[in-house]
Write an enzyme that holds these catalytic residues in place. Sequence first.
Site, PDB file in Angstrom:
ATOM      1  N   LYS A 105     -47.838  -0.383 -21.051  1.00 33.79           N
ATOM      2  CA  LYS A 105     -47.556  -1.058 -22.202  1.00 33.79           C
ATOM      3  C   LYS A 105     -48.652  -1.716 -22.589  1.00 33.79           C
ATOM      4  CE  LYS A 105     -44.983  -5.370 -22.898  1.00 33.79           C
ATOM      5  NZ  LYS A 105     -45.423  -6.828 -22.516  1.00 33.79           N
ATOM      6  N   ASP A 118     -41.592  -2.413 -22.527  1.00 35.77           N
ATOM      7  CA  ASP A 118     -41.251  -2.211 -20.893  1.00 35.77           C
ATOM      8  C   ASP A 118     -39.543  -2.273 -20.541  1.00 35.77           C
ATOM      9  OD1 ASP A 118     -38.907  -3.684 -22.186  1.00 35.77           O
ATOM     10  OD2 ASP A 118     -40.990  -5.801 -22.902  1.00 35.77           O
TER      11      ASP A 118
END
Length: 224
Positions: free
Chosen positions: A130, A148
Amino acid sequence: MKRKNPQPSSAAVRRAGQIFSRLEEAYPDAVTALSYSTPFELLVAVILSAQSTDQQVNKITEKLFKKYRTPQEFALLTADQLANDIKGCGLFRNKSKHLVETSRILVEQYGGEVPQDRESLMLLPGVGRKTANVVLGVVFGQATFPVDTHVHRLAHRLGLSSGKSPEQTELDLCALIPPEQWQRAHHQLIYHGRRVCDARKPKCPDCCVNDLCPSAKRSGEGNS
DNA sequence: AACTCGGGGCA
DNA sequence: TGCCCAGAGTT
């Protein structure tokens, strides 16, 4: 030979566009930005932003970057020294250690530059998929979608992805959303995920895209 | 797969 | 006041 992610139907792309223009309308101020002036500063800010808000991080980096601005400077610090400067965001002790180690690696292996490929970024302490994608997308303009927990959950509920894995969600969203909208869409999904589409009790009646959401329809059919 | 870190956001 | 994380690393 390797199978590529199948091209989404034009109907699916249109539906995704509808969803995001709704979110855009509902949350015009959802898009926040980390402040930075160099790729390294952005990398630092993104590492700090785990489990913390951008506003929180900006408050910290505003002071931090006046003291230390380069990987060379960060590499000379001890984790305890740096921890004192980034106190105020969550998980600051872990992040402090990661930042010092990452800075040393950048100096020793990358000439003090931030690498521009995901594999190299993910080898840095404190940088996962991420975080790497945020850096690649924001500072290097690469076509990525940072996934996420919120993005992963909402993409699945909204029928934008199978939800098998964050990696699959990333591929699906990249195929559905025009590159210039990725950053805004990312923030809007997170914003919506925190306030309306919770992990535990999604507030479907309050949701601006409930009529486009297969999950909301399913949960609405049971009761009447 | 479950646990840890930690101050902030939100009910 | 207490719950849950705008993740990633370790066991």
